[in-house]
Design a protein around this motif. Sequence first.
Motif, mmCIF file in Angstrom:
data_model
loop_
_atom_site.group_PDB
_atom_site.id
_atom_site.type_symbol
_atom_site.label_atom_id
_atom_site.label_comp_id
_atom_site.label_asym_id
_atom_site.label_seq_id
_atom_site.Cartn_x
_atom_site.Cartn_y
_atom_site.Cartn_z
ATOM 1 N N GLU A 28 3.015 1.237 -9.994
ATOM 2 C CA GLU A 28 2.826 0.204 -8.819
ATOM 3 C C GLU A 28 3.169 1.313 -7.752
ATOM 4 O O GLU A 28 3.620 2.339 -7.764
ATOM 5 C CB GLU A 28 3.762 -0.776 -8.734
ATOM 6 N N GLU A 51 -2.970 -1.593 -13.460
ATOM 7 C CA GLU A 51 -3.201 -3.053 -13.679
ATOM 8 C C GLU A 51 -4.395 -3.520 -12.734
ATOM 9 O O GLU A 51 -4.235 -3.364 -11.559
ATOM 10 C CB GLU A 51 -1.984 -3.766 -13.412
ATOM 11 N N GLU A 69 -6.707 -6.813 -11.332
ATOM 12 C CA GLU A 69 -6.703 -8.376 -10.618
ATOM 13 C C GLU A 69 -8.144 -9.121 -10.772
ATOM 14 O O GLU A 69 -9.227 -8.358 -10.720
ATOM 15 C CB GLU A 69 -6.110 -8.554 -9.354
ATOM 16 N N TYR A 117 -7.566 -3.621 -8.098
ATOM 17 C CA TYR A 117 -6.178 -3.147 -8.663
ATOM 18 C C TYR A 117 -4.959 -3.816 -7.634
ATOM 19 O O TYR A 117 -5.140 -3.997 -6.593
ATOM 20 C CB TYR A 117 -6.203 -1.495 -8.314
ATOM 21 N N SER A 118 -3.887 -4.215 -8.397
ATOM 22 C CA SER A 118 -2.872 -4.699 -7.868
ATOM 23 C C SER A 118 -2.195 -3.492 -6.868
ATOM 24 O O SER A 118 -1.545 -4.096 -5.801
ATOM 25 C CB SER A 118 -1.768 -4.873 -8.821
#
Length: 183
Positions: free
Chosen positions: A100, A35, A37, A54-55
């Motif tokens: 994550e 994901e 940002e 990136y997260s």
Amino acid sequence: MKILRYTLIAQIVFFVLWGGYLILSYGNAETIWLETEPVDPRDLLSGHYVALRYSISTPKSETCKLILNDEIGQNRYIYMHISKSGKTLNALGEKIYPYEDKSCQKTPPATNAKGIWIRGELTPKLWGGGRQIRLGIERFYVSEESLLRNVRSGDVVAKVAVNKSREPRILDLVPVQNNDLSH
């Protein structure tokens, strides 16, 4: 004349071997979704690209935060153990499960370590002090005609391959329609 010929042959051999390594090193690579940002790209000299953040570059796990805040350690790299988050994104009409961070360590994981590990570089933050994690895939170059030319980080997810050396490579950027479908 012989020296010039040998130099040319050495250069050709070097680039053939290097190209072969780059092609083969991602042959059996794990494919994950990261994901992004929002970030504001501005660089007129580098050509057209999408600047990405990136997260996972701002980790949530405690072990990662400890390594980032450890000013005493002079480690250059951080190794993040990543897995699917509980979040679901909608991209191209399909459900995408971004990854994550779960934990981090300063040393490379064992070659038989379970799960997916990704290597990031610890660099000083440009503002605010401390350190940040750079994955080496913060720019994705596009052609002038590409529809991705005007997208912003945060509006896309990155399809990334991670090879056995824990190095990421962007395979594709996909626009996200609805940010979170998990609720």
